[in-house]
Design a protein around this motif. Structure first.
Motif, mmCIF file in Angstrom:
data_model
loop_
_atom_site.group_PDB
_atom_site.id
_atom_site.type_symbol
_atom_site.label_atom_id
_atom_site.label_comp_id
_atom_site.label_asym_id
_atom_site.label_seq_id
_atom_site.Cartn_x
_atom_site.Cartn_y
_atom_site.Cartn_z
ATOM 1 N N GLN A 23 137.208 -3.557 15.925
ATOM 2 C CA GLN A 23 135.958 -3.664 16.687
ATOM 3 C C GLN A 23 136.190 -4.404 18.003
ATOM 4 O O GLN A 23 135.668 -4.011 19.054
ATOM 5 C CB GLN A 23 134.880 -4.379 15.862
ATOM 6 N N GLU A 24 136.988 -5.462 17.953
ATOM 7 C CA GLU A 24 137.312 -6.203 19.171
ATOM 8 C C GLU A 24 138.103 -5.332 20.146
ATOM 9 O O GLU A 24 137.885 -5.392 21.360
ATOM 10 C CB GLU A 24 138.103 -7.464 18.832
ATOM 11 N N PHE A 25 139.002 -4.520 19.604
ATOM 12 C CA PHE A 25 139.803 -3.659 20.479
ATOM 13 C C PHE A 25 138.931 -2.615 21.162
ATOM 14 O O PHE A 25 139.084 -2.363 22.368
ATOM 15 C CB PHE A 25 140.920 -2.971 19.685
ATOM 16 N N LEU A 26 138.028 -1.994 20.418
ATOM 17 C CA LEU A 26 137.154 -0.985 21.016
ATOM 18 C C LEU A 26 136.317 -1.599 22.138
ATOM 19 O O LEU A 26 136.146 -0.992 23.209
ATOM 20 C CB LEU A 26 136.252 -0.367 19.944
ATOM 21 N N ALA A 27 135.817 -2.803 21.920
ATOM 22 C CA ALA A 27 135.036 -3.482 22.956
ATOM 23 C C ALA A 27 135.913 -3.845 24.151
ATOM 24 O O ALA A 27 135.492 -3.738 25.310
ATOM 25 C CB ALA A 27 134.387 -4.737 22.373
ATOM 26 N N TYR A 28 137.129 -4.261 23.883
ATOM 27 C CA TYR A 28 138.088 -4.643 24.935
ATOM 28 C C TYR A 28 138.389 -3.451 25.840
ATOM 29 O O TYR A 28 138.413 -3.567 27.071
ATOM 30 C CB TYR A 28 139.365 -5.156 24.262
ATOM 31 N N VAL A 29 138.590 -2.278 25.224
ATOM 32 C CA VAL A 29 138.890 -1.076 26.004
ATOM 33 C C VAL A 29 137.669 -0.635 26.806
ATOM 34 O O VAL A 29 137.772 -0.264 27.980
ATOM 35 C CB VAL A 29 139.376 0.060 25.084
ATOM 36 N N LYS A 30 136.492 -0.678 26.181
ATOM 37 C CA LYS A 30 135.271 -0.264 26.880
ATOM 38 C C LYS A 30 135.021 -1.099 28.128
ATOM 39 O O LYS A 30 134.495 -0.599 29.130
ATOM 40 C CB LYS A 30 134.064 -0.372 25.933
ATOM 41 N N ALA A 31 135.412 -2.375 28.083
ATOM 42 C CA ALA A 31 135.204 -3.266 29.229
ATOM 43 C C ALA A 31 136.239 -3.053 30.333
ATOM 44 O O ALA A 31 136.091 -3.604 31.423
ATOM 45 C CB ALA A 31 135.237 -4.719 28.762
#
Length: 326
Positions: free
Chosen positions: A142-150
């Protein structure tokens, strides 16, 4: 010579080639068999190919010799097998990257994807894992998906090549999760995994058989698996579906194939050998220990799966507008 005797002699003469062919099929194999792996040595497909080659050598009493003929998303090895004699002495250990994905990307191939081959059995299915370099400041998927989206367009991912299952799995993830990452293709699963290990890329879908030792060593972070169920070798790692990426499912699927028109008796013997292998508890454990799930389908079951897998990736390629470089 009477007319009756003359006709009997002619009939016997005409029947001899068929009789010799039947006898040859019944005694197959009488010499070593080449099992072509269309990917470089060192990757998960190579590992699985060699495990099955050893099993077949024991089952048939002849050496099954693995020959790596890599390049062009596996189509070089496929082309070689397509042009080989259908006598059972050249077989193909294929992955869905080539038999289900490449036809939708490569344009005109030097062989007919379905017509040039005899599909024998689906051998095993390997889960892929979302892996990131330790320098990526995340600990969960979940943290990775948010990191990429940003960071649209900033995060790099490696793959085994344009059209490889590791490439298409990432395209599927970007489409399903609304991500934008930069693709860095390599020539095979081993160099692709090495790229993320070395920090040349930030992320890659790495086959579980390759990723698990690096996870244990702390040289890769293994955030999620691509299959519908968790892998028993890393039961604490969630699936992408569990992480909220609805319907996501991808894997590297290995199949046993041969040139078109492989005689039915040889097809039957190979199918039986695969079934015996995947039903052997010791052999099953050997496959599972490599992060894969043994399958063992019939030719008819494989044909149905082949159609469905091809249609699935054709849709992803069309929607994502993926093209081979010109």
């Amino acid at each position: 010579m009477t007319e009756l005797n003359r006709r009997a002699l002619i009939a016997a003469t005409l029947a001899m080639p068929a009789l010799r062919s039947a006898q040859a099929q019944g005694s197959w194999p009488t010499r070593p068999v080449t099992l072509v792996n269309p990917w470089p040595a060192g990757g998960s497909s190579d590992t699985m190919t060699r495990i099955f080659a050893q099993r077949f050598s024991q089952a048939f009493g002849q050496n099954f010799v693995v020959e790596n003929r890599a390049g062009a998303s596996g189509t070089i090895g496929h082309s070689y097998v397509a042009q080989s004699r259908p006598d059972g002495y050249v077989l193909l250990s294929a992955t869905n990257s080539t038999y289900a994905i490449a036809p939708h990307l490569m344009g005109t191939l030097p062989y007919d994807t379905r017509g040039a081959f005899t599909g024998i059995s689906l051998l095993a299915r390997t889960a892929q894992a979302v892996c990131v370099h330790p320098s990526v400041p995340v600990t969960t998927i979940q943290e990775f998906l948010a990191y990429v989206k940003a960071r649209p367009g900033e995060i790099t991912f490696s793959s085994a090549g344009i059209g490889a299952s590791s490439h298409l799995a990432t395209e599927l993830l970007m489409s399903a999760a609304g991500l934008d990452m930069m693709h860095v293709p390599y020539r095979g699963g081993a160099p692709s995994a090495q790229a993320v290990l070395a920090g040349e890329t930030n992320m890659s879908f790495v086959d579980a058989v390759t990723a698990l030792p690096h996870r244990q060593a702390g040289t890769l972070k293994m955030l999620a698996v691509s299959t519908a169920e968790r892998t028993p070798l890393a039961p604490d790692v969630p699936t992408l579906q569990e992480a909220g990426v609805a319907g996501f499912e991808s894997s590297t699927d290995m199949a046993l194939m041969a040139p078109a028109n492989l005689p039915a008796p040889i097809v039957a013997r190979l199918t039986e050998a695969v079934q015996a292998a995947v039903n052997d508890p010791a052999f099953r454990q050997q496959i599972i220990a490599q992060g894969a799930a043994p399958v063992g389908s019939t030719p008819a079951e494989f044909a149905t799966y082949w159609t469905q897998e091809s249609e699935k990736w054709a849709t992803v390629i069309r929607v994502r507008n993926i093209r081979m470089p010109t």
